[in-house]
Design a protein around this motif. Structure first.
Motif, PDB file in Angstrom:
ATOM      1  N   HIS A 325      -4.982 -11.079  -3.209  1.00  0.00           N
ATOM      2  CA  HIS A 325      -6.686 -10.428  -3.748  1.00  0.00           C
ATOM      3  C   HIS A 325      -6.152  -9.950  -4.980  1.00  0.00           C
ATOM      4  N   TRP A 326      -5.515 -10.594  -5.673  1.00  0.00           N
ATOM      5  CA  TRP A 326      -5.550 -10.574  -7.474  1.00  0.00           C
ATOM      6  C   TRP A 326      -5.612  -9.005  -8.030  1.00  0.00           C
ATOM      7  N   ALA A 327      -6.961  -9.619  -7.561  1.00  0.00           N
ATOM      8  CA  ALA A 327      -7.808  -9.046  -9.000  1.00  0.00           C
ATOM      9  C   ALA A 327      -8.641  -7.668  -8.281  1.00  0.00           C
ATOM     10  N   GLU A 328      -8.597  -8.031  -7.093  1.00  0.00           N
ATOM     11  CA  GLU A 328      -8.622  -5.938  -6.547  1.00  0.00           C
ATOM     12  C   GLU A 328      -7.577  -5.497  -6.465  1.00  0.00           C
ATOM     13  N   LEU A 329      -5.815  -7.082  -6.700  1.00  0.00           N
ATOM     14  CA  LEU A 329      -4.759  -5.600  -6.059  1.00  0.00           C
ATOM     15  C   LEU A 329      -5.281  -4.523  -7.430  1.00  0.00           C
ATOM     16  N   ALA A 330      -5.671  -5.497  -8.664  1.00  0.00           N
ATOM     17  CA  ALA A 330      -5.278  -4.454  -9.796  1.00  0.00           C
ATOM     18  C   ALA A 330      -5.951  -3.486  -9.647  1.00  0.00           C
ATOM     19  N   MET A 331      -7.057  -3.139  -9.441  1.00  0.00           N
ATOM     20  CA  MET A 331      -8.253  -2.068  -9.209  1.00  0.00           C
ATOM     21  C   MET A 331      -7.316  -1.233  -8.842  1.00  0.00           C
ATOM     22  N   HIS A 332      -6.914  -1.235  -7.791  1.00  0.00           N
ATOM     23  CA  HIS A 332      -6.408  -0.235  -6.661  1.00  0.00           C
ATOM     24  C   HIS A 332      -4.901  -0.078  -6.968  1.00  0.00           C
ATOM     25  N   VAL A 333      -4.385  -0.995  -8.090  1.00  0.00           N
ATOM     26  CA  VAL A 333      -3.071  -0.257  -8.458  1.00  0.00           C
ATOM     27  C   VAL A 333      -3.222   1.610  -9.022  1.00  0.00           C
ATOM     28  N   ARG A 334      -4.355   0.709 -10.345  1.00  0.00           N
ATOM     29  CA  ARG A 334      -5.064   1.699 -11.173  1.00  0.00           C
ATOM     30  C   ARG A 334      -5.634   3.061  -9.715  1.00  0.00           C
ATOM     31  N   ALA A 335      -6.283   2.692  -8.420  1.00  0.00           N
ATOM     32  CA  ALA A 335      -6.706   3.799  -7.975  1.00  0.00           C
ATOM     33  C   ALA A 335      -5.618   4.304  -7.430  1.00  0.00           C
ATOM     34  N   ALA A 336      -4.469   3.701  -6.783  1.00  0.00           N
ATOM     35  CA  ALA A 336      -3.020   4.079  -6.107  1.00  0.00           C
ATOM     36  C   ALA A 336      -2.456   5.181  -7.139  1.00  0.00           C
ATOM     37  N   LEU A 337      -2.724   5.330  -8.457  1.00  0.00           N
ATOM     38  CA  LEU A 337      -2.130   6.220  -9.484  1.00  0.00           C
ATOM     39  C   LEU A 337      -2.964   7.523  -9.645  1.00  0.00           C
ATOM     40  N   ARG A 338      -4.318   6.655  -9.772  1.00  0.00           N
ATOM     41  CA  ARG A 338      -5.406   8.317  -9.559  1.00  0.00           C
ATOM     42  C   ARG A 338      -4.528   9.186  -8.181  1.00  0.00           C
ATOM     43  N   ASN A 339      -4.531   8.399  -7.146  1.00  0.00           N
ATOM     44  CA  ASN A 339      -4.619   8.900  -5.637  1.00  0.00           C
ATOM     45  C   ASN A 339      -3.196   9.792  -5.532  1.00  0.00           C
ATOM     46  N   GLY A 340      -1.924   9.919  -6.572  1.00  0.00           N
ATOM     47  CA  GLY A 340      -0.596  10.273  -6.484  1.00  0.00           C
ATOM     48  C   GLY A 340       0.769   9.222  -6.260  1.00  0.00           C
ATOM     49  N   LEU A 341       0.028   8.554  -6.118  1.00  0.00           N
ATOM     50  CA  LEU A 341       1.077   7.413  -5.897  1.00  0.00           C
ATOM     51  C   LEU A 341       1.898   7.321  -7.477  1.00  0.00           C
ATOM     52  N   THR A 342       3.247   7.777  -7.464  1.00  0.00           N
ATOM     53  CA  THR A 342       4.226   7.330  -8.448  1.00  0.00           C
ATOM     54  C   THR A 342       4.435   5.936  -8.886  1.00  0.00           C
ATOM     55  N   ARG A 343       4.619   5.447 -10.221  1.00  0.00           N
ATOM     56  CA  ARG A 343       5.198   3.871 -10.020  1.00  0.00           C
ATOM     57  C   ARG A 343       5.998   3.351  -8.741  1.00  0.00           C
ATOM     58  N   ASP A 344       7.012   4.289  -8.444  1.00  0.00           N
ATOM     59  CA  ASP A 344       8.281   3.802  -8.018  1.00  0.00           C
ATOM     60  C   ASP A 344       8.117   4.119  -6.230  1.00  0.00           C
ATOM     61  N   GLU A 345       7.362   4.747  -5.756  1.00  0.00           N
ATOM     62  CA  GLU A 345       6.441   4.767  -4.846  1.00  0.00           C
ATOM     63  C   GLU A 345       5.510   3.310  -4.845  1.00  0.00           C
ATOM     64  N   ILE A 346       4.787   2.925  -5.590  1.00  0.00           N
ATOM     65  CA  ILE A 346       3.943   1.454  -5.486  1.00  0.00           C
ATOM     66  C   ILE A 346       5.096   0.273  -5.209  1.00  0.00           C
ATOM     67  N   GLY A 347       6.220   0.658  -6.133  1.00  0.00           N
ATOM     68  CA  GLY A 347       7.189  -0.182  -6.452  1.00  0.00           C
ATOM     69  C   GLY A 347       7.540  -0.764  -4.909  1.00  0.00           C
ATOM     70  N   GLU A 348       7.524   0.349  -3.713  1.00  0.00           N
ATOM     71  CA  GLU A 348       8.392   0.386  -2.538  1.00  0.00           C
ATOM     72  C   GLU A 348       7.433  -0.344  -1.962  1.00  0.00           C
ATOM     73  N   VAL A 349       5.708  -0.122  -2.254  1.00  0.00           N
ATOM     74  CA  VAL A 349       4.997  -0.620  -1.160  1.00  0.00           C
ATOM     75  C   VAL A 349       5.003  -1.944  -1.087  1.00  0.00           C
ATOM     76  N   PHE A 350       5.433  -2.451  -2.271  1.00  0.00           N
ATOM     77  CA  PHE A 350       6.011  -4.178  -2.752  1.00  0.00           C
ATOM     78  C   PHE A 350       7.184  -4.473  -1.951  1.00  0.00           C
ATOM     79  N   LEU A 351       7.714  -3.933  -2.025  1.00  0.00           N
ATOM     80  CA  LEU A 351       9.182  -4.299  -0.764  1.00  0.00           C
ATOM     81  C   LEU A 351       9.041  -4.016  -0.073  1.00  0.00           C
ATOM     82  N   GLN A 352       8.601  -3.583   0.265  1.00  0.00           N
ATOM     83  CA  GLN A 352       7.989  -3.347   2.004  1.00  0.00           C
ATOM     84  C   GLN A 352       6.942  -4.543   2.328  1.00  0.00           C
ATOM     85  N   ALA A 353       6.241  -5.414   1.383  1.00  0.00           N
ATOM     86  CA  ALA A 353       5.378  -6.547   1.339  1.00  0.00           C
ATOM     87  C   ALA A 353       6.465  -7.757   1.271  1.00  0.00           C
ATOM     88  N   ALA A 354       7.285  -7.670   0.867  1.00  0.00           N
ATOM     89  CA  ALA A 354       8.300  -8.949   0.218  1.00  0.00           C
ATOM     90  C   ALA A 354       8.678  -9.249   1.269  1.00  0.00           C
TER      91      ALA A 354
END
Length: 377
Positions: A325-354
């Motif tokens: 769900h790529w359109a929703e993903l962009a929205m929730h990347v923004r939300a994750a930043l608002r919720n206090g996740l760092t860019r590195d932490e978002i990257g870790e989530v995506f590495l786990q998803a890989a």
């Protein structure tokens, strides 16, 4: 005569106000396990009862009308017409008094580890005399022993000691004066006049107000009241079973208006600009779906205190990657930043998803996130 109570105020200023009143010998710090969780969706006002913490210590004995009148005075000072109220032990007695004598000031009520009658009166007179003579330190050990189950006390010795010391530091006249209010407290025959939606929570191992004859009696006589008995919980169940209490209180105090609670959380997570755009695009055709999402996803799930928002963001990002769900993903990347996740932490989530969702999906996720980061930069 009512006094000006000491209080703290946290949470969204436009959220429904919730007043928290604690146990005899406790300060507003007693509610630390609830403060952050409840402040996510409510305006939380924690109070020191008269004679406790930072509140004035008038000469006692006090009456429950004195303690309830102090709360009404505080609501007037803050310009609050109606509020939710949760009280534990004597705080719950104050809540019952408010529901009986000032029901127009309450929306919903939660009564924790409390009673409509705590006789015999002689016990409270004796305790008041002891504290006036020797100070609250004379009763602190016996009180804190009833607050927690032995297993909890053994595993949380430092916390229990700190709470015990707060009891001991209570002004003798304040503690004894509140004993006077409990001494004369008996509303067993008046409970059927309480008309506000009421949640009753008791601890299965509470020696001070065991469910039978206390919480069960309130739930039986207050029309429509609901009783929940928590296992492995003594008197200070808000501390010992904080996660379960937080879930119960959040559900009870947001039940009256899931849509408003959901909209507040939605704006907090996604941002006003995004929500305003979505609201502006709403049509008669899409409005029912938008209402469903606001009430259910945001009002029912995101408001729950069992997981913090950072954790929920990690889970949402993973689920969106898994399903593409790529359109929703962009929205929730923004939300994750608002919720206090760092860019590195978002990257870790995506590495786990890989590993668990597939490399091509994770590759796309990194690309989407990179675009969002570029917008921010």
């Amino acid at each position: 005569m009512s006094v000006d109570l000491h209080y703290t105020d946290s949470g969204p200023a436009d959220a429904p106000p919730l007043v928290l009143a604690g146990s005899l010998g406790a300060t507003l710090d007693m509610w630390e396990p609830q403060a952050q969780a409840l402040s996510a969706v409510l305006r939380v006002i924690r109070i020191d009862l008269r004679g406790h913490g930072g509140s004035p210590v008038p000469e006692g004995p006090y009456s429950m009308a004195d303690l309830g009148g102090d709360v009404v005075r505080l609501l007037d000072r803050l310009g609050i017409e109606r509020a939710h109220f949760a009280g534990l032990s004597i705080g719950g007695m104050v809540g019952q008094w408010l529901a009986l004598h000032a029901p127009e000031r309450l929306d919903r009520l939660a009564l924790l580890a409390t009673s409509p009658y705590m006789g015999p009166a002689r016990n409270w007179r004796d305790r008041a005399e002891l504290v006036r003579r020797e100070g609250a330190d004379a009763v602190a050990d016996s009180v804190v022993e009833r607050w927690f189950t032995p297993d909890f006390a053994k595993g949380h010795a430092a916390e229990v000691t700190a709470l015990r010391d707060r009891i001991a530091a209570t002004a003798p006249e304040g503690y004894a004066g509140c004993c006077g209010a409990i001494e004369n407290w008996d509303v067993r025959e008046e409970l059927d006049r309480i008309s506000v939606p009421t949640l009753v929570v008791s601890g299965a191992d509470d020696p001070a107000t065991p469910p039978s004859g206390h919480g069960a009696l309130i739930a039986e006589r207050v029309p429509g009241a609901r009783l929940t008995v928590l296992d492995e919980a003594a008197h200070l169940l808000s501390w010992e079973q904080s996660a379960r209490v937080n879930t119960l209180l959040t559900a009870h105090f947001t039940a009256g208006d899931r849509a408003s609670a959901g909209m507040r959380v939605r704006r907090s997570v996604l941002g006003d600009a995004h929500v305003d755009r979505a609201e502006a695009r709403k049509t008669p055709f899409t409005e029912p779906f938008q209402d469903l999402i606001t009430r259910y996803a945001w009002g029912e799930i995101w408001t729950r205190p069992g997981l913090d928002r950072r954790t929920r963001s990690c889970m949402v990002l993973t689920a969106l990657v898994a399903h593409g769900h790529w359109a929703e993903l962009a929205m929730h990347v923004r939300a994750a930043l608002r919720n206090g996740l760092t860019r590195d932490e978002i990257g870790e989530v995506f590495l786990q998803a890989a590993v668990y969702c597939g490399v091509p999906a994770a590759n796309k996720a990194f690309a989407v996130a990179q675009e969002v980061f570029a917008e921010h930069d």
